[in-house]
Design a protein around this motif. Structure first.
Motif, mmCIF file in Angstrom:
data_model
loop_
_atom_site.group_PDB
_atom_site.id
_atom_site.type_symbol
_atom_site.label_atom_id
_atom_site.label_comp_id
_atom_site.label_asym_id
_atom_site.label_seq_id
_atom_site.Cartn_x
_atom_site.Cartn_y
_atom_site.Cartn_z
ATOM 1 N N MET A 197 0.836 -1.199 0.000
ATOM 2 C CA MET A 197 0.000 0.000 0.000
ATOM 3 C C MET A 197 0.873 1.251 0.000
ATOM 4 O O MET A 197 0.597 2.212 -0.725
ATOM 5 N N ASP A 198 1.951 1.258 0.801
ATOM 6 C CA ASP A 198 2.851 2.407 0.841
ATOM 7 C C ASP A 198 3.577 2.605 -0.491
ATOM 8 O O ASP A 198 3.869 3.736 -0.886
ATOM 9 N N MET A 199 3.887 1.498 -1.169
ATOM 10 C CA MET A 199 4.552 1.606 -2.470
ATOM 11 C C MET A 199 3.647 2.240 -3.514
ATOM 12 O O MET A 199 4.102 2.991 -4.380
ATOM 13 N N VAL A 200 2.360 1.942 -3.434
ATOM 14 C CA VAL A 200 1.406 2.450 -4.425
ATOM 15 C C VAL A 200 0.920 3.848 -4.066
ATOM 16 O O VAL A 200 0.852 4.739 -4.905
ATOM 17 N N TYR A 201 0.581 4.028 -2.787
ATOM 18 C CA TYR A 201 0.037 5.315 -2.335
ATOM 19 C C TYR A 201 1.190 6.197 -1.870
ATOM 20 O O TYR A 201 1.673 6.087 -0.751
ATOM 21 N N THR A 202 1.643 7.084 -2.754
ATOM 22 C CA THR A 202 2.851 7.869 -2.493
ATOM 23 C C THR A 202 2.551 9.262 -1.948
ATOM 24 O O THR A 202 3.467 10.027 -1.669
ATOM 25 N N ARG A 203 1.272 9.603 -1.788
ATOM 26 C CA ARG A 203 0.925 10.966 -1.385
ATOM 27 C C ARG A 203 1.434 11.313 0.013
ATOM 28 O O ARG A 203 1.700 12.474 0.317
ATOM 29 N N GLN A 204 1.569 10.302 0.898
ATOM 30 C CA GLN A 204 1.964 10.587 2.266
ATOM 31 C C GLN A 204 3.476 10.600 2.456
ATOM 32 O O GLN A 204 3.960 10.902 3.537
#
Length: 291
Positions: A197-204
């Motif tokens: 999830m962190d690899m895909v969702y880079t906004r944070q």
């Protein structure tokens, strides 16, 4: 201009609805192809729905399916989101949850393997990709996401501790129901889910940018036209090689905004020196778009 804005909004709404549908398919694949065959519990509300389904099936009195419980457990959170976060956000969250419930119920289970380690890894990866894609497109998948956004909006604090405690209870439940090795398998699945999830969702993911340029006004205007970020200016810097005057600019962006920064630099000063430090920690206010 008004017509273009209307068309763009419709395009965005269609993209979000499509993403919600894709998320529903991916979570159904994770559930029916990996988690259920491997006796693996997911994180958050989905894991709680699995637990309720397992316990009610064992009573023999009434069986509440995982698909049904995912929707039922999210209903009070829909009301919270509608009141505290926003109507559009709630509508797309509702779509993501209802699509996931429908697809879990309708997608025929396929037992690819019963190996709990394989099921934990691939189930976590598929769900993490789906959740990350949803978040990247501005959609919540329901559950603890809503609670987290509400608390952060009201207090500025995250619910990391609540997430950890909730998921620890799910892992313990997996051990109590299926045997303690399955608690570790479920924990492995949660870890893989979070990493993907962190690899895909880079906004944070935050990045500090240092720009050395002799065209500061052009660079600042162009960056702020592309992304909403404050910039700190250091005047009267000197290059050590040619001893020419330079200006140093500092800003912090999210990884999601990196392509926009690159475009801005190509437009304003392609010869500028740009240094980017990854995964910086922010103390203070950092603008994040409303969901």
């Amino acid at each position: 201009m008004v017509e273009l804005q209307t068309i763009w909004k419709k395009h965005q709404y269609f993209a979000k609805a499509s993403t919600a549908f894709i998320y529903g398919i991916l979570v159904a694949i994770a559930m029916n192809f990996f988690w259920d065959p491997g006796k693996i519990y997911a994180s958050g509300i989905t894991g709680l729905a699995q637990l309720i389904s397992t316990l009610t099936a064992r009573t023999g009195f009434i069986h509440l399916s995982t698909a049904l419980m995912i929707f039922v457990l999210n209903v009070p959170l829909f009301f919270l989101a509608w009141k505290q976060i926003g109507h559009r956000f709630t509508i797309f969250t509702f779509l993501a949850v209802i699509f996931s419930s429908i697809m879990i119920k309708t997608l025929s289970p396929v037992t690819l393997t019963n190996d709990p380690i394989i099921c934990a890894i691939f189930g976590g990866a598929v769900n993490g990709f789906g959740t990350g894609t949803a978040l990247k497109n501005g959609i919540s998948t329901g559950g603890l996401d809503i609670l987290g956004l509400t608390i952060r909006k009201k207090t500025g604090k995250s619910i990391g501790t609540i997430n950890i405690i909730f998921n620890a209870m799910i892992v313990i439940a997996a051990g109590a129901v299926y045997g303690w090795p399955y608690a570790f398998y479920s924990a492995l699945g949660l870890l893989v889910n979070a990493k993907v999830m962190d690899m895909v969702y880079t906004r944070q993911q935050k990045m500090q940018v240092m720009i050395i340029t002799d065209k500061p006004k052009s660079v600042i205007d162009c960056i702020q036209n592309h992304i909403r970020r404050g910039i700190t200016i250091v005047h009267d810097a000197e290059g050590a090689y040619y001893h020419d005057n330079k200006t140093i600019l500092f800003t912090v962006i999210s990884r999601y905004e990196q392509p926009e920064l690159k475009k801005a630099m190509e437009e304003s000063d392609p010869k500028a020196f740009v240094s980017i430090a990854e995964n910086v920690k922010i103390l203070g206010r950092f603008y994040e778009p409303e969901p």
